[in-house]
Design an enzyme around this catalytic site. Structure first.
Site, PDB file in Angstrom:
ATOM      1  N   CYS A 160     -66.375  31.866  15.184  1.00  0.00           N
ATOM      2  CA  CYS A 160     -65.195  31.114  14.774  1.00  0.00           C
ATOM      3  C   CYS A 160     -63.952  31.507  15.562  1.00  0.00           C
ATOM      4  CB  CYS A 160     -64.919  31.319  13.300  1.00  0.00           C
ATOM      5  SG  CYS A 160     -66.415  31.426  12.341  1.00  0.00           S
ATOM      6  N   HIS A 187     -78.196  28.810   6.827  1.00  0.00           N
ATOM      7  CA  HIS A 187     -78.445  28.848   8.280  1.00  0.00           C
ATOM      8  C   HIS A 187     -78.383  30.250   8.875  1.00  0.00           C
ATOM      9  CE1 HIS A 187     -74.361  29.116  10.340  1.00  0.00           C
ATOM     10  NE2 HIS A 187     -73.950  28.798   9.128  1.00  0.00           N
ATOM     11  N   ASN A 204     -70.075  40.540   9.416  1.00  0.00           N
ATOM     12  CA  ASN A 204     -70.729  39.700  10.410  1.00  0.00           C
ATOM     13  C   ASN A 204     -70.491  40.163  11.844  1.00  0.00           C
ATOM     14  OD1 ASN A 204     -68.178  38.690   9.190  1.00  0.00           O
ATOM     15  ND2 ASN A 204     -68.149  37.390  11.005  1.00  0.00           N
TER      16      ASN A 204
HETATM   17  C1  LIG Z   1     -71.351  32.542   8.747  1.00  0.00           C
HETATM   18  C2  LIG Z   1     -70.551  33.264   7.714  1.00  0.00           C
HETATM   19  C3  LIG Z   1     -69.787  32.573   6.759  1.00  0.00           C
HETATM   20  C4  LIG Z   1     -69.656  31.065   6.785  1.00  0.00           C
HETATM   21  O1  LIG Z   1     -70.833  30.440   6.377  1.00  0.00           O
HETATM   22  P1  LIG Z   1     -71.043  28.875   6.795  1.00  0.00           P
HETATM   23  O2  LIG Z   1     -72.268  28.477   6.052  1.00  0.00           O
HETATM   24  O3  LIG Z   1     -71.214  28.861   8.259  1.00  0.00           O
HETATM   25  O4  LIG Z   1     -69.834  28.131   6.317  1.00  0.00           O
HETATM   26  C5  LIG Z   1     -69.114  33.290   5.810  1.00  0.00           C
HETATM   27  N1  LIG Z   1     -69.177  34.627   5.769  1.00  0.00           N
HETATM   28  C6  LIG Z   1     -69.903  35.346   6.657  1.00  0.00           C
HETATM   29  C7  LIG Z   1     -69.953  36.826   6.553  1.00  0.00           C
HETATM   30  C8  LIG Z   1     -70.604  34.686   7.664  1.00  0.00           C
HETATM   31  O5  LIG Z   1     -71.308  35.401   8.547  1.00  0.00           O
END
Ligand SMILES: *Cc1c(COP(=O)(O)O)cnc(C)c1O
Length: 397
Positions: free
Chosen positions: A333, A209, A159
């Site tokens: 985060c 999302h 991410n």
């Molecule tokens: C956003 C994200 C998550 C968390 O997902 P949520 O639906 O926001 O809890 C987990 N892993 C990665 C790689 C992400 O980008």
């Protein structure tokens, strides 16, 4: 700095790795589920059966998108829950077999902190290093596996830096030792092709999302026959494995969003990649002491992550915000903490580079004009910050 107040009428959103707007087609499909079609899928009258049907339609849409069977899809409250369930659920179900998990040092905190929680309960976790581009070496996975290993968990795409992992090769070495593979595919869905069978994926986490669906809805794929405990105790929803009345509107939105995202990927990815490359080249060419974070080619089509020496990522974000640009230093985060990113640190970036990193993640609504705007203001932002920074060498004074 008058020229830097040329804030555009439309803000530029370049933080699609943090979240995405819900697509109008998705909203349209969700709306009736709040009001007219509000039935509880577990009840037995017509209204409830209708809700059950829409739920199962969405399950089919998710399954189709990743090459799974509908009965292997379990709806969750998002990517975080899916990751937690995969890791803690497999650990709980395999207590007698072993107590060791192999993962990477650049996972999302949903995976890393779930592993930390298990370590407190006595499990052992190997956090594999990555190369300078953020890639996990399948040979290192092979070496780390012992007779006590019960799970390998490596994300499909990162991410922060967008690096795509060799998931199929990692799955193969895990399977050779009889160990299942979990992958956090939250950033990969709708961005790169994912097929659980050909890639050898046994568990997969996804989140609506991140690809045009609503927040608070996701899914865990569990290959038939994979040993995993339940995550929520209560009613018999999700075949008794994840209790709680289903988030029907969210799930319907997830189904429609994943269908659209995977269908449109072949057209959208090349356009995003072209904008990504123009941003990367433009920034590297116009701003000295800048480097690209992540892999030069094995990279998500929408991800730009660059490190500017001698500046703080947080200050860049504040100045960009004032110019109407929404960006990130890494993951949303951790943006409240001043710790350098664990991902950049694991890639071997010295702290002074890691601190000055900026992530721009593109989406289908971004235009070439947005790219021009960012390329026109960012060099001035960095120059100004370097002038003020006590870390800067003489030449920036
Ligand atoms: C956003 C994200 C998550 C968390 O997902 P949520 O639906 O926001 O809890 C987990 N892993 C990665 C790689 C992400 O980008």
């Amino acid at each position: 700095m008058n020229s830097m107040t040329d804030r555009r009428s439309r803000p530029v959103y370049m933080d699609h790795a943090a979240t995405t707007p819900v697509r109008p087609e998705v909203v349209e499909e969700m709306l009736p589920c709040f009001s007219e079609r509000f039935g509880n899928p577990s009840s037995i009258y017509a209204l409830a059966r209708e809700a059950r049907v829409t739920l199962e339609k969405a399950r089919g849409q998710v399954a189709t998108a990743i090459g799974a069977r509908p009965e292997e899809i379990f709806f969750t409250s998002g990517g975080t829950e899916a990751d937690n369930w995969a890791i803690k659920g497999v650990a709980a179900a395999n207590k007698k077999k072993g107590d060791h998990i192999v993962t990477s040092s650049i996972e999302h905190h949903a995976v890393l902190h779930a592993c930390r929680a298990l370590e407190k309960q006595g499990y052992r976790v190997t956090y594999l290093p990555v190369d300078e581009f953020g890639r996990v070496d399948p040979a290192a996975v092979e070496e780390a596996i012992t007779d006590k290993t019960i799970l390998v968990s490596v994300m499909a795409a990162n991410n922060e830096i967008g690096t795509i992992q060799p998931v199929a090769a990692i799955a193969k070495v895990a399977h050779d030792r009889g160990v299942p593979l979990h992958t956090d595919a939250v950033q990969a869905i709708g961005a790169i092709p994912i097929d659980v069978d050909s890639m050898g994926i046994d568990l997969l986490a996804l989140s609506a999302h991140k690809f045009g669906g609503p927040k608070g809805t996701g899914a865990l794929y569990v290959r038939r026959g994979t040993r995993i405990g339940t995550f929520m105790d209560g009613g018999a929803q999700e075949r008794g494995r994840r209790a709680g009345t289903e988030n029907v509107p969210g799930i319907v939105g997830l189904g429609r969003a994943i269908e659209l995202a995977t269908a449109e990927m072949p057209q959208k990815a090349p356009r995003l990649a072209a904008m990504r490359d123009r941003l990367i080249q433009g920034l590297l060419e116009t701003i000295p002491d800048t480097r690209l974070n992540g892999h030069p080619s094995e990279r998500l089509a929408n991800n730009v992550n660059v490190a500017f020496r001698y500046v703080e990522g947080e200050s860049i974000l504040l100045m960009l915000d004032a110019l109407g640009i929404a960006a990130s230093t890494g993951s949303a985060c951790t943006s409240a903490s001043l710790e350098p990113s664990h991902v950049l640190t694991a890639c071997g970036l010295p702290p002074e580079h890691a601190h000055g990193s900026l992530r721009l993640t593109l989406g289908p609504r971004n235009t070439e004009e947005d790219v021009d705007y960012v390329l026109s203001v960012l060099p001035r932002v960095i120059e100004r910050l370097r002038k003020m920074s006590p870390l800067s060498p003489e030449r920036y004074a």
